[in-house]
Design an enzyme around this catalytic site. Structure first.
Site, PDB file in Angstrom:
ATOM      1  N   LYS A   1       0.842  -1.344   0.063  1.00 46.93           N
ATOM      2  CA  LYS A   1       0.070   0.039  -0.090  1.00 46.93           C
ATOM      3  C   LYS A   1       1.056   1.070  -0.046  1.00 46.93           C
ATOM      4  O   LYS A   1       0.297   2.373  -0.666  1.00 46.93           O
ATOM      5  CB  LYS A   1      -0.958   0.029   1.163  1.00 46.93           C
ATOM      6  CG  LYS A   1      -2.133  -1.013   1.040  1.00 46.93           C
ATOM      7  CD  LYS A   1      -3.172  -0.730   1.822  1.00 46.93           C
ATOM      8  CE  LYS A   1      -4.494  -1.478   1.662  1.00 46.93           C
ATOM      9  NZ  LYS A   1      -5.384  -1.376   2.670  1.00 46.93           N
TER      10      LYS A   1
ATOM     11  N   LYS B   1     -11.663  -4.212  -5.472  1.00 43.16           N
ATOM     12  CA  LYS B   1     -12.249  -3.058  -6.114  1.00 43.16           C
ATOM     13  C   LYS B   1     -11.330  -2.160  -6.605  1.00 43.16           C
ATOM     14  O   LYS B   1     -11.792  -1.435  -7.582  1.00 43.16           O
ATOM     15  CB  LYS B   1     -12.932  -2.492  -4.884  1.00 43.16           C
ATOM     16  CG  LYS B   1     -14.070  -1.534  -5.408  1.00 43.16           C
ATOM     17  CD  LYS B   1     -14.669  -0.565  -4.355  1.00 43.16           C
ATOM     18  CE  LYS B   1     -15.351   0.587  -4.704  1.00 43.16           C
ATOM     19  NZ  LYS B   1     -15.214   1.653  -4.166  1.00 43.16           N
TER      20      LYS B   1
ATOM     21  N   LYS C   1      -5.374 -10.797  -6.871  1.00 46.66           N
ATOM     22  CA  LYS C   1      -6.361 -11.065  -6.336  1.00 46.66           C
ATOM     23  C   LYS C   1      -7.629 -10.160  -6.708  1.00 46.66           C
ATOM     24  O   LYS C   1      -7.222  -9.042  -7.130  1.00 46.66           O
ATOM     25  CB  LYS C   1      -6.533 -11.042  -4.712  1.00 46.66           C
ATOM     26  CG  LYS C   1      -6.327  -9.566  -4.276  1.00 46.66           C
ATOM     27  CD  LYS C   1      -6.362  -9.574  -2.635  1.00 46.66           C
ATOM     28  CE  LYS C   1      -6.293  -8.476  -1.778  1.00 46.66           C
ATOM     29  NZ  LYS C   1      -7.090  -8.301  -0.597  1.00 46.66           N
TER      30      LYS C   1
HETATM   31  P1  TYM Z   1     -10.984  -6.294   3.339  1.00 44.07           P
HETATM   32  O1  TYM Z   1     -11.988  -5.078   3.485  1.00 44.07           O
HETATM   33  O2  TYM Z   1      -9.836  -6.153   2.229  1.00 44.07           O
HETATM   34  O3  TYM Z   1     -11.664  -7.781   2.885  1.00 44.07           O
HETATM   35  C1  TYM Z   1     -12.781  -8.302   3.512  1.00 44.07           C
HETATM   36  C2  TYM Z   1     -12.502  -9.770   3.694  1.00 44.07           C
HETATM   37  O4  TYM Z   1     -12.592 -10.145   2.333  1.00 44.07           O
HETATM   38  C3  TYM Z   1     -11.574 -11.081   2.281  1.00 44.07           C
HETATM   39  N1  TYM Z   1     -11.120 -10.936   0.725  1.00 44.07           N
HETATM   40  C4  TYM Z   1     -11.066 -11.924  -0.210  1.00 44.07           C
HETATM   41  N2  TYM Z   1     -10.898 -13.307  -0.292  1.00 44.07           N
HETATM   42  C5  TYM Z   1     -10.775 -14.032  -1.160  1.00 44.07           C
HETATM   43  N3  TYM Z   1     -10.475 -13.559  -2.282  1.00 44.07           N
HETATM   44  C6  TYM Z   1     -10.344 -12.067  -2.438  1.00 44.07           C
HETATM   45  N4  TYM Z   1     -10.181 -11.725  -3.875  1.00 44.07           N
HETATM   46  C7  TYM Z   1     -10.748 -11.215  -1.503  1.00 44.07           C
HETATM   47  N5  TYM Z   1     -10.821 -10.055  -1.404  1.00 44.07           N
HETATM   48  C8  TYM Z   1     -11.057 -10.009  -0.085  1.00 44.07           C
HETATM   49  C9  TYM Z   1     -10.530 -10.602   2.907  1.00 44.07           C
HETATM   50  O5  TYM Z   1      -9.629 -11.663   3.402  1.00 44.07           O
HETATM   51  C10 TYM Z   1     -11.296 -10.300   4.232  1.00 44.07           C
HETATM   52  O6  TYM Z   1     -11.322 -11.359   5.156  1.00 44.07           O
HETATM   53  N6  TYM Z   1      -8.041  -5.509   7.466  1.00 44.07           N
HETATM   54  C11 TYM Z   1      -9.272  -6.181   6.721  1.00 44.07           C
HETATM   55  C12 TYM Z   1     -10.448  -5.698   7.682  1.00 44.07           C
HETATM   56  C13 TYM Z   1     -10.480  -5.628   8.746  1.00 44.07           C
HETATM   57  C14 TYM Z   1     -10.507  -6.951   9.965  1.00 44.07           C
HETATM   58  C15 TYM Z   1     -10.336  -6.738  11.098  1.00 44.07           C
HETATM   59  C16 TYM Z   1     -10.724  -8.215   9.595  1.00 44.07           C
HETATM   60  C17 TYM Z   1     -10.070  -4.743   9.890  1.00 44.07           C
HETATM   61  N7  TYM Z   1     -10.086  -5.175  11.125  1.00 44.07           N
HETATM   62  C18 TYM Z   1     -10.294  -7.681  12.110  1.00 44.07           C
HETATM   63  C19 TYM Z   1     -10.857  -9.087  10.513  1.00 44.07           C
HETATM   64  C20 TYM Z   1     -10.680  -8.657  11.922  1.00 44.07           C
HETATM   65  C21 TYM Z   1      -9.514  -5.728   5.344  1.00 44.07           C
HETATM   66  O7  TYM Z   1      -8.941  -4.885   4.942  1.00 44.07           O
HETATM   67  O8  TYM Z   1     -10.454  -6.811   4.682  1.00 44.07           O
END
Ligand code: TYM
Length: 342
Positions: free
Chosen positions: A123, A208, A205
């Site tokens: 990032k 968005k 992956k």
């Molecule tokens: P985020 O918003 O990027 O994604 C949310 C969840 O979706 C999963 N994910 C995917 N899984 C499979 N293939 C993909 N292409 C794909 N894109 C997204 C991510 O693994 C995630 O589980 N840091 C986290 C948010 C967060 C969080 C937390 C999660 C903040 N605090 C505490 C768990 C516990 C994030 O940015 O997820």
């Protein structure tokens, strides 16, 4: 009386906590890699789901969009199957405690470990010259999200595994420095769907922020658009339907999507298509499966998003419960670290 009985039942269940950044529209990756697994846990665990809006401001953003996206995501959570009667849904920024716990935990986390985090490196390259310290502290806020509720299990996609590892390190450091306080949370990563790739570039992956939006299927896409995106997916040379992520990443990604939606193993998915001699009917079958999955969600989302009162009520109930738990935890933590509590 009913509330008391419910509370007792919850006390005996393991805590599941997880969240997403409210980036607007959920896509097939977040649905199959995350939300679907969350829904499977509703009946057996004490489930807390939140929207990580405090995380979202680590990247450049438009305030009005963030606010709108957060509410849209609440509607999408519910439309995709998170029944608010079986879980709590809340916004991270509405709970006093996430940022407070993060500060305490930051005093136990070495900077070097934060600088080595893959997501920080990726990032910070993306944002260019101005790398804010929030981006560096991101994993500590995530650890705070999890530890604030003493979560046992954290369902995530594969990309979040490193964040769970650092959370466990931080929890251990706290327990060792003061005394036992935090449960060491376990990641829960699904067998299929844990890493859904872009349809246009199956080596990255699905996300968005993908520049080529044809590679991303959103839960708000119409059936026609979904079919166009899936049938237009980049596939590999040859014509056999085989799972080989290295040499056939495009076909493997579609097999992964199909298996996750149908709830079958990759091997079973391969078996179903073994007699085909062209990719065309295979892609059509995957498109049918994706449409079958997404179109009822899209319709439900359309209804819920109109009902502001309902969403506000869901968030109010979530906030009340989350804040109650957060207050308890922060008091315990503050006492342990030596803050005056009278
Ligand atoms: P985020 O918003 O990027 O994604 C949310 C969840 O979706 C999963 N994910 C995917 N899984 C499979 N293939 C993909 N292409 C794909 N894109 C997204 C991510 O693994 C995630 O589980 N840091 C986290 C948010 C967060 C969080 C937390 C999660 C903040 N605090 C505490 C768990 C516990 C994030 O940015 O997820």
């Amino acid at each position: 009386m009913e509330k008391q009985a419910q509370k007792k039942e919850m006390d005996n269940k393991k805590v599941v906590l997880t969240g997403m950044q409210p980036t607007g529209k959920l896509h097939l990756g977040s649905l199959l890699g995350a939300l679907d697994n969350w829904c499977r846990m509703l009946d057996s665990y004490d489930c807390l789901f939140f929207l990580a809006d405090q995380h979202a401001i680590t990247m450049p953003h438009v305030p009005a969009e963030l606010r709108r996206n957060a509410m849209d995501c609440v509607a999408q959570y519910i439309a995709c199957g998170l029944d608010p009667k079986k879980c709590k849904i809340f916004l991270q920024s509405q709970i006093i405690g996430h940022a407070e716990l993060m500060w305490v935990l930051s005093c136990l986390t070495p900077i070097g470990q934060l600088e080595r985090m893959t997501q920080f490196k990726d990032k910070s390259k993306k944002v260019g010259q101005f790398v804010c310290s929030g981006l560096l502290f991101y994993p500590i806020l995530m650890a705070a999200d999890i530890l604030l509720y003493n979560a046992d299990l954290v369902p995530v996609g594969e990309d979040q595994k490193q964040h769970l590892e650092i959370t466990r390190d931080i929890a251990q450091k706290f327990n060792g420095t003061y005394s036992d306080m935090f449960v060491l949370p376990e990641p829960y990563i699904g067998q299929t769907g844990a890493r859904i790739m872009s349809l246009q570039n199956p080596t990255i992956k699905m996300s968005k922020s993908d520049k080529n939006q044809n590679g991303v299927v959103y839960i708000t896409d119409t059936n026609e658009i979904i079919r166009k995106k899936i049938t237009g997916a980049i596939t590999d040379s040859g014509n056999d339907i085989a799972f080989d992520e290295k040499n056939k990443p495009g076909i493997s990604n579609l097999l992964n999507i199909f298996a996750a939606i149908e709830g079958i193993s990759i091997e079973e998915a391969v078996r179903q298509f073994s007699s085909l001699t062209s990719y065309v009917p295979f892609k059509q079958a995957v498109a049918d499966a994706v449409i079958g999955k997404i179109s009822p969600m899209r319709e439900k989302y359309g209804e819920i998003v109109q009902d502001k009162d309902y969403m506000v009520e869901v968030l109010r109930a979530g906030r009340e419960e989350a804040q109650r738990r957060a207050n308890k935890m922060i008091s315990k933590v503050y006492r342990k670290v030596g803050f005056v509590m009278e």
